[in-house]
Scaffold this motif. Structure first.
Motif, PDB file in Angstrom:
ATOM      1  N   ALA A  15       0.827  -1.214   0.000  1.00  0.00           N
ATOM      2  CA  ALA A  15       0.000   0.000   0.000  1.00  0.00           C
ATOM      3  C   ALA A  15       0.860   1.262   0.000  1.00  0.00           C
ATOM      4  CB  ALA A  15      -0.926   0.000   1.206  1.00  0.00           C
ATOM      5  N   GLN A  16       2.146   1.134  -0.304  1.00  0.00           N
ATOM      6  CA  GLN A  16       3.095   2.249  -0.415  1.00  0.00           C
ATOM      7  C   GLN A  16       3.427   2.895   0.928  1.00  0.00           C
ATOM      8  OE1 GLN A  16       0.873   4.443  -3.518  1.00  0.00           O
ATOM      9  NE2 GLN A  16       2.642   4.109  -4.840  1.00  0.00           N
ATOM     10  N   ILE A  17       3.389   2.091   1.990  1.00  0.00           N
ATOM     11  CA  ILE A  17       3.933   2.517   3.280  1.00  0.00           C
ATOM     12  C   ILE A  17       5.355   1.985   3.335  1.00  0.00           C
ATOM     13  CG2 ILE A  17       3.666   2.473   5.774  1.00  0.00           C
ATOM     14  CD1 ILE A  17       1.322   3.778   4.303  1.00  0.00           C
ATOM     15  N   ASP A  18       6.321   2.821   3.717  1.00  0.00           N
ATOM     16  CA  ASP A  18       7.714   2.386   3.635  1.00  0.00           C
ATOM     17  C   ASP A  18       7.997   1.203   4.565  1.00  0.00           C
ATOM     18  OD1 ASP A  18       7.931   4.743   5.803  1.00  0.00           O
ATOM     19  OD2 ASP A  18       9.580   3.347   6.108  1.00  0.00           O
ATOM     20  N   GLY A  19       8.997   0.432   4.211  1.00  0.00           N
ATOM     21  CA  GLY A  19       9.261  -0.843   4.881  1.00  0.00           C
ATOM     22  C   GLY A  19       9.501  -0.750   6.368  1.00  0.00           C
ATOM     23  N   ILE A  38      -6.373  -5.557   7.513  1.00  0.00           N
ATOM     24  CA  ILE A  38      -5.596  -4.382   7.136  1.00  0.00           C
ATOM     25  C   ILE A  38      -5.639  -4.169   5.625  1.00  0.00           C
ATOM     26  CG2 ILE A  38      -3.300  -3.338   7.186  1.00  0.00           C
ATOM     27  CD1 ILE A  38      -4.801  -3.401   9.859  1.00  0.00           C
ATOM     28  N   ALA A  39      -5.771  -5.259   4.864  1.00  0.00           N
ATOM     29  CA  ALA A  39      -5.902  -5.125   3.407  1.00  0.00           C
ATOM     30  C   ALA A  39      -7.164  -4.341   3.052  1.00  0.00           C
ATOM     31  CB  ALA A  39      -5.922  -6.500   2.753  1.00  0.00           C
ATOM     32  N   GLN A  44      -8.600   1.993   1.201  1.00  0.00           N
ATOM     33  CA  GLN A  44      -9.049   3.373   1.368  1.00  0.00           C
ATOM     34  C   GLN A  44      -7.928   4.384   1.101  1.00  0.00           C
ATOM     35  OE1 GLN A  44     -12.330   3.573   2.023  1.00  0.00           O
ATOM     36  NE2 GLN A  44     -12.279   1.338   2.113  1.00  0.00           N
ATOM     37  N   LEU A  45      -6.706   3.894   0.861  1.00  0.00           N
ATOM     38  CA  LEU A  45      -5.567   4.777   0.605  1.00  0.00           C
ATOM     39  C   LEU A  45      -5.390   4.987  -0.894  1.00  0.00           C
ATOM     40  CD1 LEU A  45      -2.914   3.301   3.079  1.00  0.00           C
ATOM     41  CD2 LEU A  45      -4.183   5.439   3.356  1.00  0.00           C
ATOM     42  N   SER A  46      -5.366   6.237  -1.325  1.00  0.00           N
ATOM     43  CA  SER A  46      -5.125   6.512  -2.738  1.00  0.00           C
ATOM     44  C   SER A  46      -3.676   6.187  -3.072  1.00  0.00           C
ATOM     45  CB  SER A  46      -5.427   7.974  -3.058  1.00  0.00           C
ATOM     46  OG  SER A  46      -4.600   8.825  -2.283  1.00  0.00           O
ATOM     47  N   GLY A 271      -7.431   6.307  12.861  1.00  0.00           N
ATOM     48  CA  GLY A 271      -6.458   5.957  13.903  1.00  0.00           C
ATOM     49  C   GLY A 271      -5.352   5.069  13.373  1.00  0.00           C
ATOM     50  N   ILE A 272      -5.716   4.079  12.565  1.00  0.00           N
ATOM     51  CA  ILE A 272      -4.715   3.187  11.977  1.00  0.00           C
ATOM     52  C   ILE A 272      -3.770   3.967  11.075  1.00  0.00           C
ATOM     53  CG2 ILE A 272      -4.378   1.263  10.365  1.00  0.00           C
ATOM     54  CD1 ILE A 272      -6.987   0.066  11.446  1.00  0.00           C
ATOM     55  N   CYS A 273      -4.353   4.821  10.244  1.00  0.00           N
ATOM     56  CA  CYS A 273      -3.540   5.579   9.289  1.00  0.00           C
ATOM     57  C   CYS A 273      -2.587   6.530  10.003  1.00  0.00           C
ATOM     58  CB  CYS A 273      -4.461   6.354   8.342  1.00  0.00           C
ATOM     59  SG  CYS A 273      -3.600   7.046   6.913  1.00  0.00           S
ATOM     60  N   LEU A 274      -3.039   7.125  11.094  1.00  0.00           N
ATOM     61  CA  LEU A 274      -2.194   8.083  11.808  1.00  0.00           C
ATOM     62  C   LEU A 274      -0.919   7.443  12.331  1.00  0.00           C
ATOM     63  CD1 LEU A 274      -2.001  11.022  12.740  1.00  0.00           C
ATOM     64  CD2 LEU A 274      -3.167  10.353  14.855  1.00  0.00           C
ATOM     65  N   VAL A 275      -0.987   6.204  12.803  1.00  0.00           N
ATOM     66  CA  VAL A 275       0.211   5.561  13.347  1.00  0.00           C
ATOM     67  C   VAL A 275       1.149   5.079  12.248  1.00  0.00           C
ATOM     68  CG1 VAL A 275      -0.992   4.869  15.439  1.00  0.00           C
ATOM     69  CG2 VAL A 275      -0.815   3.248  13.548  1.00  0.00           C
ATOM     70  N   LEU A 276       0.699   5.095  10.998  1.00  0.00           N
ATOM     71  CA  LEU A 276       1.548   4.652   9.893  1.00  0.00           C
ATOM     72  C   LEU A 276       2.418   5.767   9.328  1.00  0.00           C
ATOM     73  CD1 LEU A 276      -0.990   2.420   7.923  1.00  0.00           C
ATOM     74  CD2 LEU A 276       1.003   1.632   9.210  1.00  0.00           C
TER      75      LEU A 276
END
Length: 427
Positions: A15-19, A38-39, A44-46, A271-276
């Motif tokens: 989902a393009q979150i760094d490793g 989580i998938a 919901q992430l562009s 909330g999930i997105c904020l911690v990423l």
């Protein structure tokens, strides 16, 4: 990183979150979530286009601004000259007609408007926003916030403005095609490109905005030693007013580039997105949210109140084994619980025998947060601890003064320094 959480981390990486962020969050805040769950969230992430110099996971919209090329600038100024030349005869004829009929107001207010709009549009392509030093000095003397509007105009305010909270490497648009690195000094002297600057207002929904990179002067390498000293004094004066700057703001708006990719109405997804994102890994952002009256999280197309997000988790949390607990623990430390109604959390920075106090509560929230500069590991704590910094201090002297202010909590301070790999007190 355990093998059990690697499948979850891979979902985030796709989902393009760094490793590194993906693996850390998969092992901590999201450790009790299933990859399939989580998938569904990552849908919901562009997706962001890949571009040279993009600071993963930010994408190119904020972290790298490309100004128009020289040939296009020449074309724009030619259009400006041609347009002004075409308009001038018509404006003169209209002015004479209005003058004969005694209508003076349109001559001054309406006829020049097309030319002025043309000039504003053309110059905005090459303009930069930077606060003049005399206004910065005045804001310090008057203990006011040096704010800016979307036209690049400045005003001193003591209430009603918006405070922008961000990670400057993500938001300022200063990265090059080679990626993150030292910013060219000529660009830092100019400030923030006006077109890039407008993106802040497009998302902050406000009239007046306080941005630290605009309101605080920067120490530059080519300054003389006296100039550097003077700028350091000014910066310290603003840091010592930082507590009031945040508290007087009507709201703090969080611009996190990962969060700005999210399109959802679910507080759990927020909330999930904020911690990423990287915003939650910085120490100064904790200081800002702890002091703020109200914290707004900006997503792709919505605004969320951080207190409402935390309260939502607090209501659905059943026990310490709940799968949301580690996520909730990360979020709830962002805000002071004045109601004392939330779940009491345990931190590795706290001795079991100690009751919560101001210094300890602040330290709980500094877990997995950094500044990139050792001196700021101390300095960032001063506003929230209601202490004053001296521009001549280094980190060690800063910690010494915290210990003097909180003599009964020195053991907490030692644990904090150990956690951040700082040798204090000197061994």
């Amino acid at each position: 990183m355990s093998a059990a959480t690697e499948p979850l981390a891979q979902v985030l990486i796709r989902a393009q979150i760094d490793g590194s962020r993906s693996r850390r969050v998969a092992s901590n805040e999201l450790q009790k979530f299933m990859p399939d769950e989580i998938a569904l969230f990552t849908e919901q992430l562009s997706r962001i286009p890949r571009k040279a110099g993009s600071y993963d996971p930010c994408g190119p919209e904020f972290d790298r601004y490309e100004s128009i090329p020289l040939w296009m600038r020449g074309t724009l100024y030619f259009m400006l000259f041609t347009g002004s030349t075409i308009l001038l005869p018509m404006q003169l004829v209209a002015s004479m007609y209005l003058l004969v009929h005694g209508r003076m107001k349109p001559i001054w207010h309406e006829l020049p408007a097309p030319t002025l709009h043309l000039w504003e549009w053309t110059t905005s392509m090459t303009a930069y926003v930077k606060a003049p030093l005399y206004l910065i000095e005045r804001s310090i003397r008057e203990k006011a916030a040096l704010c800016v509007n979307r036209r690049g105009q400045f005003k001193l305010l003591t209430k009603g403005y918006t405070f922008m909270s961000y990670v400057w490497t993500e938001i300022m648009g200063w990265q090059s095609k080679q990626g993150f690195g030292p910013v060219d000094i000529s660009l830092r002297k100019k400030g923030i490109h006006y077109e890039h600057f407008l993106k802040f207002f497009d998302r902050c929904n406000c009239e007046w905005l306080w941005v630290d990179l605009i309101a605080m002067p920067e120490v530059l390498e080519d300054m003389s030693s006296d100039e550097k000293e003077n700028i350091e004094v000014l910066r310290t004066a603003i840091i010592n007013q930082f507590r009031d700057l945040v508290r007087q703001a009507a709201k703090v708006v969080v611009l996190d580039t990962t969060l700005l990719r999210l399109g959802t109405a679910s507080p759990i997804d927020v909330g999930i997105c904020l911690v990423l994102g990287h915003w939650i890994t910085r120490l100064w952002t904790l200081t800002e949210t702890r002091l703020a009256q109200r914290v707004i999280l900006r997503t792709r197309d919505s605004d969320f109140d951080l207190d409402e997000i935390i309260d939502h988790f607090d209501q659905i949390l059943t026990n310490f084994e709940d799968r949301y607990f580690h996520l909730y623990a990360r979020l709830t430390r962002l805000r002071e619980d004045t109601s004392k109604s939330r779940v009491r959390l345990v931190s590795p920075l706290r001795l079991d025998s100690q009751e919560p106090n101001l210094l300890a509560e602040i330290f709980y929230g500094t877990e997995n947060r950094w500044t990139g500069a050792t001196v700021d590991e101390a300095r960032a704590l001063f506003p929230v601890l209601h202490l004053k910094w001296d521009h001549r201090w280094d980190a060690m002297e800063g910690f010494d003064h915290i210990a003097e202010a909180f003599p009964d909590d020195k053991d907490i301070l030692v644990l904090y320094c150990r956690y951040h790999d700082i040798d204090w007190p000197k061994s």
